[in-house]
Scaffold this motif. Structure first.
Motif, PDB file in Angstrom:
ATOM      1  N   GLU A 122       4.372   6.254  -4.672  1.00 52.81           N
ATOM      2  CA  GLU A 122       4.650   6.468  -6.089  1.00 52.81           C
ATOM      3  C   GLU A 122       3.558   7.312  -6.745  1.00 52.81           C
ATOM      4  O   GLU A 122       3.838   8.100  -7.655  1.00 52.81           O
ATOM      5  CB  GLU A 122       4.800   5.129  -6.808  1.00 52.81           C
ATOM      6  N   LEU A 123       2.313   7.181  -6.271  1.00 49.47           N
ATOM      7  CA  LEU A 123       1.251   8.044  -6.791  1.00 49.47           C
ATOM      8  C   LEU A 123       1.472   9.484  -6.355  1.00 49.47           C
ATOM      9  O   LEU A 123       1.266  10.424  -7.137  1.00 49.47           O
ATOM     10  CB  LEU A 123      -0.108   7.544  -6.311  1.00 49.47           C
ATOM     11  N   MET A 124       1.912   9.698  -5.108  1.00 53.77           N
ATOM     12  CA  MET A 124       2.234  11.062  -4.660  1.00 53.77           C
ATOM     13  C   MET A 124       3.302  11.683  -5.553  1.00 53.77           C
ATOM     14  O   MET A 124       3.226  12.856  -5.930  1.00 53.77           O
ATOM     15  CB  MET A 124       2.738  11.038  -3.215  1.00 53.77           C
ATOM     16  N   ARG A 151       0.835  -1.195   0.000  1.00 50.68           N
ATOM     17  CA  ARG A 151       0.000   0.000   0.000  1.00 50.68           C
ATOM     18  C   ARG A 151       0.873   1.250   0.000  1.00 50.68           C
ATOM     19  O   ARG A 151       0.574   2.235  -0.690  1.00 50.68           O
ATOM     20  CB  ARG A 151      -0.928   0.003   1.220  1.00 50.68           C
ATOM     21  N   PHE A 152       1.940   1.238   0.789  1.00 53.72           N
ATOM     22  CA  PHE A 152       2.810   2.408   0.860  1.00 53.72           C
ATOM     23  C   PHE A 152       3.521   2.662  -0.468  1.00 53.72           C
ATOM     24  O   PHE A 152       3.671   3.808  -0.891  1.00 53.72           O
ATOM     25  CB  PHE A 152       3.838   2.247   1.980  1.00 53.72           C
ATOM     26  N   THR A 185      10.484  -1.190   3.937  1.00 51.70           N
ATOM     27  CA  THR A 185       9.979  -0.554   2.716  1.00 51.70           C
ATOM     28  C   THR A 185      10.110   0.955   2.803  1.00 51.70           C
ATOM     29  O   THR A 185      10.569   1.610   1.857  1.00 51.70           O
ATOM     30  CB  THR A 185       8.513  -0.948   2.493  1.00 51.70           C
ATOM     31  N   LEU A 186       9.727   1.538   3.929  1.00 52.92           N
ATOM     32  CA  LEU A 186       9.815   2.986   4.072  1.00 52.92           C
ATOM     33  C   LEU A 186      11.266   3.463   4.069  1.00 52.92           C
ATOM     34  O   LEU A 186      11.569   4.557   3.588  1.00 52.92           O
ATOM     35  CB  LEU A 186       9.114   3.419   5.357  1.00 52.92           C
ATOM     36  N   ALA A 187      12.168   2.632   4.604  1.00 54.42           N
ATOM     37  CA  ALA A 187      13.581   3.000   4.589  1.00 54.42           C
ATOM     38  C   ALA A 187      14.104   3.172   3.163  1.00 54.42           C
ATOM     39  O   ALA A 187      15.011   3.961   2.918  1.00 54.42           O
ATOM     40  CB  ALA A 187      14.408   1.945   5.331  1.00 54.42           C
TER      41      ALA A 187
END
Length: 498
Positions: A259-261, A253-254, A284-286
């Protein structure tokens, strides 16, 4: 004869030696991890579960760097101006109370002040320092307050009285005893110099300081020198609240959302980590906080814990503190900011494909106002209870959910906005509470853009009446969104391309 037999055995012996060497090597260093499964090369959808390895580093930026502050204060302890009896005395690290690494606690009477940050604001006619914190009242009265201001190169602090108190809350939304409310204390500077260190004191301006905040935001040297460029595309940042997903892996989801942002025009997303993420989500956030990417600024954070009661209520109001921290950290980096959750998207419609195009269209139509504080967009739900499109790979939640409820919410409910960073001064989750030198926020009609909300509906009747509609405007970005997301999937070792 012997030589001939040995030569005939040379190849089998070499193979046996090689196998033995590999076996011993594996026993010594362990089985290689995260080797790709060959079967994934032929799978259309990506499947990845379980805990992957932790990020290479768990050190991310914090809202208050205690080590830097201690180094600064202790480094000046032996200076004459820090040891004398001048007014005010220089702050001592031993006098500061940290209830947790992100707050400094001071008290005045029955009020507790949990100080979070200090920021330099050059937007007003007289430059200000803004002290942001949580105060255990939303009605006042507030005590007589002063700011002790230290500049680099000076041996004596400047005393500045408080100019204004700005509350990031309406008491009508809830007013409970012992709960701390987001509060901004403003101080008008007497010179154009930018402070290095400030301390808040009550009553006596020469009081011994029990707090010391480094001024976080300083304008770049070219801030005033560069002439405005009317042709420059607006720079846009995104502010997100604390991330609280302890029991679900939000990695896919992130990736899709971040990537949409990026496709919509965001150059940075600021979010807050309270330590409630699964290991794979953190990994993933890293990926997005790396210098090579830089899309995400993930800041560690803890609640002030001023009381053990009203937990749900406090979880809501603490968001306001973080949005205002994000605003004031962004003063010189962006032209607009959006305050969003990770299940929300401000989506331009029609021929408008990104926020920059959308803002250009809105400003061209906004003929009755020369400066607009915010453009706000109506909420419409894309709930998971409605049918999803199985032709899209499962990692793409938003692309699969293109059926929404028929009606947008009332413009007064659950809106989200693009805020002009030159004018807004206090932010709430859904709109600006205060602004300066500009017109009030503008309600954007849903034929230009909408706020797509990927969550459950508040009224279950809307799942059937009026009949839901297919609204797949996000599919205009599908090819690029899938391509960019799958690149990240591969870099994280999740499998093959779509």
């Amino acid at each position: 004869m012997v030589n001939v037999r040995l030569r005939s055995l040379r190849t089998p012996l070499l193979c046996l030696s090689g196998c033995l060497f590999i076996f011993l090597l594996v026993r010594l260093i362990g089985t290689p991890k995260n080797l790709p499964r060959l079967s994934l090369l032929y799978e259309k959808a990506i499947v990845h579960h379980g805990n992957l390895q932790e990020p290479a580093t768990d050190e991310v930026a914090t809202s208050m760097d205690k080590d830097d502050l201690e180094t600064l204060l202790r480094g000046n302890e032996n200076e004459d101006w820090a040891q004398g009896n001048e007014c005010p005395p220089y702050p001592r690290y031993e006098n500061i109370h940290f209830p947790n690494p992100y707050y400094q606690l001071i008290q005045s009477g029955n009020l507790s002040y949990y100080l979070y940050g200090a920021y330099y604001d050059r937007r007003p006619r007289i430059a200000e320092v803004m002290v942001l914190g949580m105060v255990t009242t939303c009605t006042g009265p507030y005590p007589e307050t002063y700011l002790q201001v230290w500049y680099d190169g000076d041996t004596k602090a400047e005393i500045v009285p408080m100019h204004q108190t700005k509350l990031g809350w309406y008491k009508e939304w809830g007013n409970y005893v012992d709960v701390a409310y987001p509060t901004l204390l403003t101080f008008q500077m007497k010179s154009k110099k930018i402070p290095r260190l400030v301390s808040l004191v009550f009553g006596n301006p020469c009081a011994l300081p029990q707090n010391a905040l480094q001024v976080q935001v300083q304008p770049p040297p070219e801030y005033e020198e560069a002439p405005p460029n009317p042709n420059r595309r607006p720079r846009i940042g995104v502010c997100v609240k604390y991330l609280n997903f302890p029991d679900i892996d939000m990695s896919e989801r992130f990736v899709e959302w971040l990537e949409l942002m990026r496709l919509l025009g965001a150059s940075k997303v600021t979010a807050y980590d309270i330590g409630k993420l699964m290991p794979n989500t953190s990994r993933t956030l890293a990926h997005y906080t790396r210098p090579e990417d830089g899309l995400l600024d993930l800041r560690k954070f803890q609640f002030p814990e001023e009381t053990k009661t009203y937990e749900r209520f406090r979880s809501v109001i603490i968001e306001v503190l973080l949005y205002n921290d994000c605003l004031y950290r962004s003063l010189y980096d962006f032209d607009f900011i959006a305050v969003l959750d990770v299940d929300e998207v401000i989506m331009p419609l029609g021929q408008l494909r990104n926020w920059q195009d959308l803002l250009g269209e809105l400003q061209s139509r906004d003929v009755n106002c020369t400066a607009r504080s915010s453009y706000c967009f109506r909420n419409v739900y894309y709930p998971k209870e409605l049918p999803e499109d199985g032709s899209i790979p499962k990692p793409f939640y938003m692309l699969r959910h293109v059926v929404r409820v028929a009606d947008h919410l009332n413009p007064a409910l659950a809106i989200k906005c693009l805020h002009d960073i030159g004018h807004v001064t206090v932010l709430h989750n859904h709109f600006a509470l205060q602004w300066m030198d500009s017109c009030a926020p503008f309600d954007v009609h849903s034929d230009l853009a909408q706020m797509q909300h990927y969550r459950h509906v508040d009224d279950l009747k809307t799942l059937k009446e009026p009949p839901p509609v297919r609204d797949d405007n996000i599919r205009r970005l599908q090819q690029q969104l899938i391509h960019n997301s799958m690149q990240v999937h591969r870099q994280l070792g999740w499998g093959a391309a779509y």
